[in-house]
Scaffold this active site. Structure first.
Site, PDB file in Angstrom:
ATOM      1  N   GLU A   1      10.464   0.745  10.413  1.00 30.80           N
ATOM      2  CA  GLU A   1      11.419   1.838  10.213  1.00 30.80           C
ATOM      3  C   GLU A   1      10.639   3.105  10.487  1.00 30.80           C
ATOM      4  O   GLU A   1       9.801   3.514   9.677  1.00 30.80           O
ATOM      5  CB  GLU A   1      11.989   1.794   8.791  1.00 30.80           C
ATOM      6  CG  GLU A   1      13.257   2.607   8.644  1.00 30.80           C
ATOM      7  CD  GLU A   1      12.995   3.986   8.084  1.00 30.80           C
ATOM      8  OE1 GLU A   1      12.929   4.922   8.921  1.00 30.80           O
ATOM      9  OE2 GLU A   1      12.849   4.139   6.874  1.00 30.80           O
TER      10      GLU A   1
ATOM     11  N   LYS B   1       0.850  -1.195   0.000  1.00 33.35           N
ATOM     12  CA  LYS B   1       0.000   0.000   0.000  1.00 33.35           C
ATOM     13  C   LYS B   1       0.881   1.239   0.000  1.00 33.35           C
ATOM     14  O   LYS B   1       1.579   1.523   0.971  1.00 33.35           O
ATOM     15  CB  LYS B   1      -0.913   0.046   1.218  1.00 33.35           C
ATOM     16  CG  LYS B   1      -1.957   1.187   1.117  1.00 33.35           C
ATOM     17  CD  LYS B   1      -2.578   1.534   2.439  1.00 33.35           C
ATOM     18  CE  LYS B   1      -1.802   2.599   3.174  1.00 33.35           C
ATOM     19  NZ  LYS B   1      -1.837   3.936   2.519  1.00 33.35           N
TER      20      LYS B   1
ATOM     21  N   SER C   1       5.400   6.713  10.951  1.00 37.15           N
ATOM     22  CA  SER C   1       5.550   7.348  12.255  1.00 37.15           C
ATOM     23  C   SER C   1       5.672   6.320  13.372  1.00 37.15           C
ATOM     24  O   SER C   1       5.187   5.187  13.271  1.00 37.15           O
ATOM     25  CB  SER C   1       4.349   8.258  12.533  1.00 37.15           C
ATOM     26  OG  SER C   1       3.194   7.493  12.809  1.00 37.15           O
TER      27      SER C   1
ATOM     28  N   CYS D   1      12.995  10.831   7.470  1.00 33.74           N
ATOM     29  CA  CYS D   1      13.017  10.266   8.828  1.00 33.74           C
ATOM     30  C   CYS D   1      14.380  10.390   9.475  1.00 33.74           C
ATOM     31  O   CYS D   1      14.496  10.504  10.699  1.00 33.74           O
ATOM     32  CB  CYS D   1      12.565   8.809   8.800  1.00 33.74           C
ATOM     33  SG  CYS D   1      13.472   7.784   7.625  1.00 33.74           S
TER      34      CYS D   1
ATOM     35  N   GLU E   1       9.833  15.040  16.525  1.00 36.19           N
ATOM     36  CA  GLU E   1      10.097  15.070  15.089  1.00 36.19           C
ATOM     37  C   GLU E   1       9.132  16.042  14.410  1.00 36.19           C
ATOM     38  O   GLU E   1       7.920  15.910  14.523  1.00 36.19           O
ATOM     39  CB  GLU E   1       9.934  13.661  14.505  1.00 36.19           C
ATOM     40  CG  GLU E   1      10.308  13.572  13.042  1.00 36.19           C
ATOM     41  CD  GLU E   1      10.172  12.161  12.506  1.00 36.19           C
ATOM     42  OE1 GLU E   1      10.931  11.789  11.590  1.00 36.19           O
ATOM     43  OE2 GLU E   1       9.288  11.421  12.987  1.00 36.19           O
TER      44      GLU E   1
END
Length: 777
Positions: free
Chosen positions: A263, A190, A242, A297, A392
């Site tokens: 990840e 996806k 996330s 990231c 973040e």
């Protein structure tokens, strides 16, 4: 006018990239897309618009997947998988090579479509994303070719569900699909709701390559579709996104037996020492934080500058920021493009506007009137505790602080719940190679940033997730040992009644911090053998777990010892166990009522010697990455490992888990065999006479079911293994989501302790850190 004046005032003229080919491809598809299932596109259905974030224009209409679509995709992948795996590595390699060739052939089309869909500058998609995607398919075609000879004891997992983010749509697809296919898996992928177009173009490429039907399936939609895939009948979930969503996926897959790699987010430190080449460090910083508008990231979003050069560095940095060019991503002269979507733009604005600390500088550049643009931003003078130093932002926002000494730099860099990447800038190679191993991160770049290659694994630790993508270590996420495990059967303790013949109390204590310790709760239980009462052991509770973990955390110096020293101590343990072999064999036979004690003790001695042999030989690698430099893959200890030891093999199960773990520099909290604990309590007498430092090995006795939760939920435990005959897989994996610790559970299947599987334990007992060191002037 002088040449200098001309150079300083010269503006870049526009250099637009043609969108004709990309628009033609969209038109050929009718500007509407269904899903790619079983080798063909489905009829478009109700869904949502895919927009260009630079101008808000609708590029295409995409279909929102329903449960039936996901079921059809998984069914097609399931049907195709056996034939795809049976094709063999060489057969699969030919298809992967074909896909790589087609990606090269259509590289300009992919680059333009990526920038239109995502908003990143065309020079980034053209020069970085697309070539790296091609590289991953070429590299993993070679991995497929080598699988039978180099990974002979492994096999495919089966069907892999893969969910990728919107910041690197095609590259993340390549990171996941290429190794999965190479190892014989099939996939249901996806793409992100915002950026699905290059995934659909990739589906078209798969058809052009003649890829067998059902091997690759792509379904589009929002997060609800991702949840459907997580809950579907798949054998593995691979997720990039996330930390919040990653934690939910860990909880959702707990106890399902599905393999999982995550990840996740990061707040990566960018450390600049006072001897660094400042101009080079600033150029690297531009790439670290304003590459892809900071939507990375591993972005170097947390700048740490040594105090002596901080003012000069920030002054030069602000001047460089003011010269950045922001605008149409399809202009080849643009440095910073558009944020992916208005929702993300508002998130960035909200986080910056809520900040009241430090000094804010935004690039003195004009933003386009339309589109999702945010100026490059520097917020300096922050404290470590300030929210923007910890959270973040995922946008073009850099936060900054200072440090005085290298030790302080390491402390500040590691003061985060994340652990994805870090960057070190210094002209002193001794300093660089001293600092890099101390940073808690999966990747460290020296005098460079954002270097990636298929040969070097990428991934994080802590709340940045677990698992690696790329390299040899990345293949472990898509393979499993050959063979089929048998169902787990509960091992119950012998029961009895009456008092022992010998009236002397024989209640064994636990072993915590190098000392024998009574249970906190003050309770104990009898241990019976076929011939009568053998003794008593304490019943540990959560406070005993806490004490054991504290003792293990206090023994972190063990991780810094040499492999040679650890080997000598393991040999010593084996020698001391050998001297008491008859005694241990008799104890095992008395508890179990069997006559396998001699074999179990001998196997335990050999496991200790094997772990000792590996202690200074389970080396890392130097990856052959295509740069002038090296990527050093260092194997590092995981940290504190908690293990529920095997019930059926009271000594061998404990030793097989303990020995490789401490050989690699980990500290352990071991919960002994529940029905047969006396082998473990006898064994700590061996440890006491074998020079094992206090806290390296801690042994608890008691109920696995009661101790699993406090062990798995403890935030100072870095990994939990469970080989208990009580299936605690679901609880351990669910609770471990708290700090996203690594887990290795048996999922209600047995483990063959008669086989030496030290390599599996060594792999589970290590993290791989890739340190990139470019060289040359």
């Amino acid at each position: 006018m002088t040449v200098k004046e001309i150079f300083e005032t010269m503006d870049y003229g526009p250099a637009p990239e043609s969108v004709a080919e990309a628009l033609a491809w969209l038109v050929d598809q009718g500007d509407k897309f269904g899903h790619y299932i079983d080798g063909a596109f489905t009829k478009p259905g109700k869904g949502f618009d895919s927009r260009n974030p630079a101008n808000g224009e609708v590029l295409a209409k995409l279909t929102q997947a329903k449960q039936a679509d996901v079921d059809a995709a998984v069914g097609a992948a399931r049907q195709a998988q056996p034939k795809w795996e049976k094709l063999g590595g060489a057969g699969r390699a030919r298809y992967l090579y074909a896909i790589a060739r087609l990606l090269q052939k259509h590289s300009r089309l992919f680059a333009v479509l990526e920038s239109m869909d995502n908003g990143k500058p065309i020079r980034e998609s053209r020069d970085i994303d697309i070539p790296l995607a091609q590289r991953h398919f070429y590299y993993h075609a070679g991995m497929a070719q080598l699988m039978e000879s180099e990974l002979p004891d492994t096999q495919a997992l089966g069907v892999c569900g893969q969910i990728i983010p919107w910041n690197f749509p095609l590259l993340m697809l390549a990171w996941k699909i290429a190794p999965a296919l190479a190892m014989g898996n099939t996939v249901v992928l996806k793409p992100a709701e915002y950026t699905s177009l290059t995934a659909l173009l990739f589906a078209d490429i798969c058809s052009q390559a003649g890829l067998p039907k059902g091997v690759v399936n792509i379904v589009t939609g929002d997060g609800a579709v991702g949840e459907m895939i997580v809950n579907a009948d798949v054998d593995k979930i691979a997720f990039t996104g996330s930390t919040v969503v990653g934690r939910r996926i860990r909880e959702a897959t707990a106890g399902s037996g599905k393999a999982l790699t995550l990840e996740l987010g990061g707040k990566s430190a960018y450390i600049v020492f006072d001897d660094a080449d400042i101009d080079s460090a600033i150029e690297g910083l531009v790439d670290a934080i304003w590459f892809n508008q900071g939507q990375v990231c591993c972005a170097g979003s947390r700048l740490l500058v040594q105090e002596g050069i901080a003012d000069r560095f920030h002054e030069k940095l602000r001047a460089r920021m003011d010269g950045l060019r922001i605008g149409d991503p399809l202009d080849k002269c643009i440095d910073v493009g558009a944020v992916v979507d208005p929702v993300q733009l508002q998130t960035i604005k909200g986080m910056v506007e809520s900040n009241t600390a430090g000094h804010v500088h935004q690039a003195a550049c004009q933003l386009p009137e339309n589109g999702c643009y945010y100026p490059p931003t520097l917020i300096s003078g922050l404290e470590t505790s300030d929210p923007l130093m910890q959270e973040e932002i995922f946008g073009p926002v850099l936060v900054s602080s200072t440090f005085r000494t290298p030790a302080e730099a390491v402390e500040l860099a590691n003061n985060t719940r994340y652990g994805l990447a870090a960057t070190v800038w210094t002209e002193n190679v001794n300093l660089a190679l001293d600092i890099a191993p101390k940073l808690v991160a999966g990747v460290v770049w020296v005098n460079a940033t954002n270097l990636f290659d298929a040969a070097a694994g990428f991934g994080g630790v802590r709340e940045s997730g677990f698992g690696r993508e790329g390299g040899w270590e990345g293949l472990a996420a898509y393979t499993k040992p050959k063979g089929k495990a048998k169902p787990l059967s509960k091992v119950d303790a012998s029961m009895g009644e009456g008092a022992p013949v010998d009236p002397i109390d024989r209640t064994a204590k636990m072993y915590v911090g190098g000392k024998q310790a009574r249970p906190d709760g003050g309770y104990s239980k009898p241990v019976w053998g076929k011939s009568g009462l053998l003794g008593h052991v304490g019943l540990a509770n959560r406070k005993d777990v806490r004490n054991a973990v504290e003792a293990a955390a206090g023994a972190k110096g063990w991780s810094r010892t040499t492999g040679h020293l650890r080997a000598q101590i393991l040999y010593y343990i084996g020698e001391n166990l050998s001297a008491r072999a008859d005694e241990f064999a008799a104890r095992i036979d008395a508890m179990t009522g069997k006559k396998d004690g001699v074999k179990e003790v001998e196997a335990s001695i050999q496991r200790l010697f094997t772990a000792a042999a590996w202690a200074d030989k389970y080396d890392g690698q130097v990856h052959g990455v295509p740069i002038r430099g090296v990527a050093i893959a260092m194997k590092e200890p995981v940290g504190v490992i908690g293990a529920l030891c095997a019930d059926e093999a009271p000594l061998l199960g404990l030793v097989s888990a303990m020995a490789p773990a401490i050989a690699m520099g980990n500290r352990t909290v071991l919960v002994s065999s529940e029905p047969y604990p006396l082998a473990a309590t006898d064994f700590y007498q061996i440890l006491e006479t074998s020079d094992v430092p206090a806290g390296v090995v801690n042994i608890l006795t008691g109920s696995h079911a009661e101790l699993a939760k406090p062990l798995a939920s403890h935030l100072n435990v870095d990994a939990v293994w469970s080989f208990s005959s009580t299936d605690l897989s679901k609880e351990i994996e669910a609770v471990s989501a708290g700090n996203l610790k690594r887990t290795w559970v048996n999922n209600a299947t047995t483990f063959d302790w008669s086989m030496d599987q030290s390599r599996r334990f060594l792999q589970a007992a290590t993290e791989v850190k890739n340190i990139w060191v470019p060289y040359g002037e």
